[in-house]
Design a protein around this motif. Structure first.
Motif, PDB file in Angstrom:
ATOM      1  N   TYR A 115       0.959  -1.043   0.280  1.00 15.19           N
ATOM      2  CA  TYR A 115       0.193  -0.003  -0.499  1.00 15.19           C
ATOM      3  C   TYR A 115       0.798   1.181   0.096  1.00 15.19           C
ATOM      4  O   TYR A 115       1.823   1.412   0.106  1.00 15.19           O
ATOM      5  CB  TYR A 115      -0.811   0.402   1.421  1.00 15.19           C
ATOM      6  N   VAL A 116       0.745   2.293   0.041  1.00 16.65           N
ATOM      7  CA  VAL A 116       0.926   3.629  -0.449  1.00 16.65           C
ATOM      8  C   VAL A 116       0.274   4.776   0.100  1.00 16.65           C
ATOM      9  O   VAL A 116      -1.009   4.293  -0.176  1.00 16.65           O
ATOM     10  CB  VAL A 116       1.238   4.167  -2.439  1.00 16.65           C
ATOM     11  N   PHE A 117       0.369   5.407   0.699  1.00 16.26           N
ATOM     12  CA  PHE A 117      -0.003   6.308   1.745  1.00 16.26           C
ATOM     13  C   PHE A 117       1.080   8.288   1.249  1.00 16.26           C
ATOM     14  O   PHE A 117       2.146   7.997   1.492  1.00 16.26           O
ATOM     15  CB  PHE A 117       0.375   6.300   3.492  1.00 16.26           C
ATOM     16  N   VAL A 118      -0.060   8.435   1.193  1.00 17.60           N
ATOM     17  CA  VAL A 118       0.362   9.782   0.965  1.00 17.60           C
ATOM     18  C   VAL A 118       0.196  10.785   2.063  1.00 17.60           C
ATOM     19  O   VAL A 118      -0.599  11.580   2.711  1.00 17.60           O
ATOM     20  CB  VAL A 118       0.324  10.766  -0.276  1.00 17.60           C
ATOM     21  N   ILE A 119       1.705  11.442   2.887  1.00 12.78           N
ATOM     22  CA  ILE A 119       1.735  12.082   4.048  1.00 12.78           C
ATOM     23  C   ILE A 119       1.784  13.454   4.017  1.00 12.78           C
ATOM     24  O   ILE A 119       3.058  13.956   3.085  1.00 12.78           O
ATOM     25  CB  ILE A 119       1.292  11.249   5.057  1.00 12.78           C
ATOM     26  N   PRO A 120       1.623  14.216   5.069  1.00 15.15           N
ATOM     27  CA  PRO A 120       1.990  15.540   4.948  1.00 15.15           C
ATOM     28  C   PRO A 120       3.684  14.909   5.508  1.00 15.15           C
ATOM     29  O   PRO A 120       3.807  14.473   6.290  1.00 15.15           O
ATOM     30  CB  PRO A 120       1.372  16.995   6.040  1.00 15.15           C
ATOM     31  N   ALA A 121       4.834  16.123   4.499  1.00 17.54           N
ATOM     32  CA  ALA A 121       6.301  15.917   5.697  1.00 17.54           C
ATOM     33  C   ALA A 121       6.287  15.801   6.971  1.00 17.54           C
ATOM     34  O   ALA A 121       7.280  15.265   7.696  1.00 17.54           O
ATOM     35  CB  ALA A 121       6.665  17.344   4.483  1.00 17.54           C
ATOM     36  N   CYS A 122       5.975  17.038   7.904  1.00 20.67           N
ATOM     37  CA  CYS A 122       5.453  16.473   9.371  1.00 20.67           C
ATOM     38  C   CYS A 122       4.955  15.814  10.087  1.00 20.67           C
ATOM     39  O   CYS A 122       5.114  15.661  11.153  1.00 20.67           O
ATOM     40  CB  CYS A 122       4.941  18.553   9.623  1.00 20.67           C
ATOM     41  N   GLY A 123       4.214  14.768   8.742  1.00 16.03           N
ATOM     42  CA  GLY A 123       3.471  14.229   9.759  1.00 16.03           C
ATOM     43  C   GLY A 123       4.382  13.016   9.604  1.00 16.03           C
ATOM     44  O   GLY A 123       5.305  12.353   9.209  1.00 16.03           O
ATOM     45  N   GLU A 124       3.761  11.912  10.946  1.00 15.10           N
ATOM     46  CA  GLU A 124       4.056  10.514  10.633  1.00 15.10           C
ATOM     47  C   GLU A 124       2.501   9.732  10.255  1.00 15.10           C
ATOM     48  O   GLU A 124       2.022   9.798  10.818  1.00 15.10           O
ATOM     49  CB  GLU A 124       4.715  10.223  12.449  1.00 15.10           C
ATOM     50  N   LEU A 125       2.871   8.639   9.991  1.00 16.71           N
ATOM     51  CA  LEU A 125       2.009   7.419   9.575  1.00 16.71           C
ATOM     52  C   LEU A 125       1.783   6.925  10.529  1.00 16.71           C
ATOM     53  O   LEU A 125       2.681   6.388  11.767  1.00 16.71           O
ATOM     54  CB  LEU A 125       2.838   6.662   8.378  1.00 16.71           C
ATOM     55  N   ASP A 126       0.414   6.657  11.225  1.00 16.53           N
ATOM     56  CA  ASP A 126       0.201   5.894  12.170  1.00 16.53           C
ATOM     57  C   ASP A 126      -0.799   4.602  12.233  1.00 16.53           C
ATOM     58  O   ASP A 126      -1.455   4.558  11.164  1.00 16.53           O
ATOM     59  CB  ASP A 126      -1.321   6.716  12.555  1.00 16.53           C
ATOM     60  N   LEU A 127      -0.029   3.653  12.019  1.00 17.47           N
ATOM     61  CA  LEU A 127       0.344   2.646  11.403  1.00 17.47           C
ATOM     62  C   LEU A 127      -0.700   1.649  12.031  1.00 17.47           C
ATOM     63  O   LEU A 127      -1.550   0.797  10.609  1.00 17.47           O
ATOM     64  CB  LEU A 127       1.644   1.277  11.644  1.00 17.47           C
ATOM     65  N   LYS A 128      -1.818   1.822  12.477  1.00 16.28           N
ATOM     66  CA  LYS A 128      -3.026   0.917  13.183  1.00 16.28           C
ATOM     67  C   LYS A 128      -4.363   2.574  12.491  1.00 16.28           C
ATOM     68  O   LYS A 128      -5.080   1.636  11.911  1.00 16.28           O
ATOM     69  CB  LYS A 128      -3.460   1.385  14.772  1.00 16.28           C
ATOM     70  N   LYS A 129      -3.807   3.286  12.044  1.00 22.07           N
ATOM     71  CA  LYS A 129      -5.184   4.059  11.058  1.00 22.07           C
ATOM     72  C   LYS A 129      -4.183   3.764   9.766  1.00 22.07           C
ATOM     73  O   LYS A 129      -5.865   3.154   8.986  1.00 22.07           O
ATOM     74  CB  LYS A 129      -4.925   5.762  11.578  1.00 22.07           C
ATOM     75  N   ALA A 130      -3.678   3.548   9.311  1.00 18.36           N
ATOM     76  CA  ALA A 130      -3.481   3.188   8.242  1.00 18.36           C
ATOM     77  C   ALA A 130      -3.939   1.466   7.772  1.00 18.36           C
ATOM     78  O   ALA A 130      -4.875   1.593   6.559  1.00 18.36           O
ATOM     79  CB  ALA A 130      -1.961   3.337   7.555  1.00 18.36           C
ATOM     80  N   ALA A 131      -3.349   0.627   8.017  1.00 14.33           N
ATOM     81  CA  ALA A 131      -4.407  -0.153   8.019  1.00 14.33           C
ATOM     82  C   ALA A 131      -5.718  -0.720   8.768  1.00 14.33           C
ATOM     83  O   ALA A 131      -5.887  -1.098   7.276  1.00 14.33           O
ATOM     84  CB  ALA A 131      -3.684  -1.179   9.658  1.00 14.33           C
TER      85      ALA A 131
END
Length: 192
Positions: free
Chosen positions: A95-111
């Motif tokens: 999967y590809v996630f595109v997020i703000p440069a200042c953000g951190e991917l929340d793996l639970k929300k992403a899943a």
């Protein structure tokens, strides 16, 4: 010096640039001192073929690689400069996630956004064979294969966003609606 080009790039002659890393070629960033133009990446070619309006920005001489460094080098709001992250779900799907440069991917929300029990970040060494792009030069446009793509919903607050142009040192600025012409995506809250 940071260089920007609008729309379709000029065609130029000259020696080829190393693929995936514009930092090695200062002339690609600083202008056309030697008569050459910056290389066309797969992402840029696809945008041009689809006649998607975009603006290219180059920042290679700055040494910026992280999303925050890129936003700073370009003098842009880090919420508007998006980074492309590739993950793998428990099912083995990518999967590809595109997020703000200042953000951190929340793996639970992403899943949850992609219907997986869990996901993890793809290892850097697996990125090039899977996507055709290197770490720091990964664009959501023009990957070897089409993956389910999710853009953080915060990107919708901006008229135009910036995503990687397919090489370190290159960003493309465009509207999300135009990006959707090449990369089908959904939006969701996926950052911490």
């Amino acid at each position: 010096m940071i260089n920007s080009l609008r729309g379709e790039n000029e065609k130029g002659a000259g020696a080829p640039f190393p693929p995936g890393d514009l930092r090695r070629e200062k002339s690609a960033v600083a202008g056309k001192k030697d008569g050459r133009t910056p290389p066309k990446t797969n992402a840029v070619r696809l945008l041009e073929q689809a006649k998607v309006p975009f603006e290219q920005h180059f920042y290679g001489e700055t040494g910026a690689v992280s999303g925050m460094e890129v936003a700073q080098a370009l003098g842009q709001d880090p919420r508007q400069v998006l980074k492309t992250l590739v993950t793998q779900g428990r099912s083995g799907e990518h999967y590809v996630f595109v997020i703000p440069a200042c953000g951190e991917l929340d793996l639970k929300k992403a899943a949850k956004a992609v219907g997986e029990k869990s996901i993890e970040m793809l290892r850097a060494k697996e990125l090039l064979p899977l996507t055709g792009y290197v770490h720091g030069g990964c664009s959501p446009v023009g990957m070897k294969k089409r993956f389910v793509t999710v853009i953080d919903e915060s990107a919708g607050a901006f008229d135009r966003v910036m995503v990687n142009g397919g090489a370190i040192g290159c960003q493309v600025e465009l509207r999300l609606e135009d990006l959707a012409r090449l990369v089908p995506f959904k939006t969701a809250d996926v950052v911490v």
